[in-house]
Design a protein around this motif. Structure first.
Motif, mmCIF file in Angstrom:
data_model
loop_
_atom_site.group_PDB
_atom_site.id
_atom_site.type_symbol
_atom_site.label_atom_id
_atom_site.label_comp_id
_atom_site.label_asym_id
_atom_site.label_seq_id
_atom_site.Cartn_x
_atom_site.Cartn_y
_atom_site.Cartn_z
ATOM 1 N N ALA A 9 25.985 23.814 48.270
ATOM 2 C CA ALA A 9 26.781 25.004 47.954
ATOM 3 C C ALA A 9 27.207 25.706 49.239
ATOM 4 O O ALA A 9 28.349 26.173 49.361
ATOM 5 N N GLY A 10 26.299 25.780 50.199
ATOM 6 C CA GLY A 10 26.642 26.393 51.475
ATOM 7 C C GLY A 10 27.743 25.642 52.194
ATOM 8 O O GLY A 10 28.624 26.252 52.810
ATOM 9 N N GLN A 11 27.733 24.307 52.111
ATOM 10 C CA GLN A 11 28.787 23.514 52.739
ATOM 11 C C GLN A 11 30.136 23.802 52.091
ATOM 12 O O GLN A 11 31.159 23.915 52.779
ATOM 13 N N PHE A 29 26.157 31.934 50.558
ATOM 14 C CA PHE A 29 26.715 32.385 51.827
ATOM 15 C C PHE A 29 25.705 32.275 52.959
ATOM 16 O O PHE A 29 26.063 31.914 54.088
ATOM 17 N N ARG A 30 24.432 32.557 52.720
ATOM 18 C CA ARG A 30 23.451 32.421 53.787
ATOM 19 C C ARG A 30 23.366 30.975 54.269
ATOM 20 O O ARG A 30 23.239 30.710 55.470
ATOM 21 N N HIS A 31 23.459 30.046 53.338
ATOM 22 C CA HIS A 31 23.452 28.638 53.745
ATOM 23 C C HIS A 31 24.750 28.281 54.471
ATOM 24 O O HIS A 31 24.744 27.489 55.419
ATOM 25 N N ALA A 32 25.855 28.879 54.053
ATOM 26 C CA ALA A 32 27.113 28.682 54.784
ATOM 27 C C ALA A 32 26.994 29.240 56.197
ATOM 28 O O ALA A 32 27.459 28.622 57.165
ATOM 29 N N GLY A 55 26.774 28.085 62.084
ATOM 30 C CA GLY A 55 26.126 28.357 63.363
ATOM 31 C C GLY A 55 25.673 29.783 63.563
ATOM 32 O O GLY A 55 25.315 30.173 64.683
ATOM 33 N N VAL A 56 25.644 30.587 62.487
ATOM 34 C CA VAL A 56 25.272 31.995 62.598
ATOM 35 C C VAL A 56 23.780 32.205 62.372
ATOM 36 O O VAL A 56 23.167 33.084 62.991
ATOM 37 N N LEU A 57 23.172 31.425 61.487
ATOM 38 C CA LEU A 57 21.751 31.537 61.179
ATOM 39 C C LEU A 57 21.048 30.213 61.453
ATOM 40 O O LEU A 57 21.617 29.143 61.233
#
Length: 239
Positions: free
Chosen positions: A144-146, A178-181, A186-188
């Protein structure tokens, strides 16, 4: 030619009428009264960021197709008092659990237990970034993040080609996907994902640097820090 500065305001939808113990990914319910207020407050934060960073707000607000996200986007745009349109896309939706959408956690686990084809899910299956339920249409959180990361990347690649001034793009979606995105952008770091959440209706701001790696930097807004007890059990909703 000078490169224009491009910003993303990502907003988790406001509080909504969520059923208890039902993984919230595809629940079709709308905002509570408080959720509507949160969306209007989000507009104030977004307007202030735009003024502080000398950027125009893109009039096309992108949201997931779920009612709570669309309503949040609509209230934000109304609060900004701009001429706007809402572009809905399922690419910003929360992680899908497929054929068992909107069943309770106990019901989902009972179905798995009764089906001899499937092993029991891991104890923390709802929060396991890589676990995918064995049902048609189900995704892992990372998948889902992808999907969300790809939509953000495509949107901003196009925006970078046409922006004539500093621009702020608003996208309204869901916390877990969104957290996985954010990790994939490269943010988290991966290990940070489960220690953080997002506040209802509170934007987190990022700047896009197309010629750098990573291309994204968080520049304003705060993640919600999970309490240690939640980290031990991780039994909250998917959203």
């Amino acid at each position: 030619m000078k490169q224009q500065r491009l910003y993303l305001a990502f907003v988790r939808h406001g509080e909504y009428q969520q059923k208890h113990q039902v993984p919230s990914a595809l629940q079709p319910y709308g905002l509570t009264k408080f959720g509507c207020e949160q969306a209007f407050e989000s507009a104030i934060r977004i307007q202030q960021f735009a003024e502080d960073n000398d950027c125009k707000i893109d009039p096309t607000v992108t949201s997931s197709t779920l009612l709570r996200a669309w309503q949040t986007a609509d209230y934000i745009a109304q609060g900004l008092q701009i001429s706007y349109q809402i572009n809905q896309t399922s690419k910003l939706a929360e992680r899908s659990v497929g054929a068992v959408a909107n069943l309770t956690i106990d019901e989902i686990e009972a179905i798995l237990e009764a089906d001899p084809r499937y092993p029991s899910p891991p104890k923390n299956w709802k929060s396991d970034s890589h676990y995918q339920l064995p049902f048609d249409g189900a995704e892992s959180l990372m998948q889902a993040g992808q999907r969300v990361a790809d939509e953000i990347t495509q949107t901003f690649s196009a925006l970078a080609d046409k922006a004539e001034q500093n621009t702020l793009k608003i996208m309204v979606g869901h916390g877990a996907s969104f957290r996985h995105a954010a990790h994939l952008l490269g943010v988290l770091e991966l290990e940070e994902i489960h220690g953080l959440s997002m506040f209802y209706g509170v934007p987190v701001f990022f700047e896009y640097h197309p010629n750098e790696k990573p291309a994204w930097r968080k520049v304003a807004g705060e993640w919600k820090i999970r309490q240690p007890l939640n980290l031990q059990h991780l039994e909250e909703s998917l959203d």
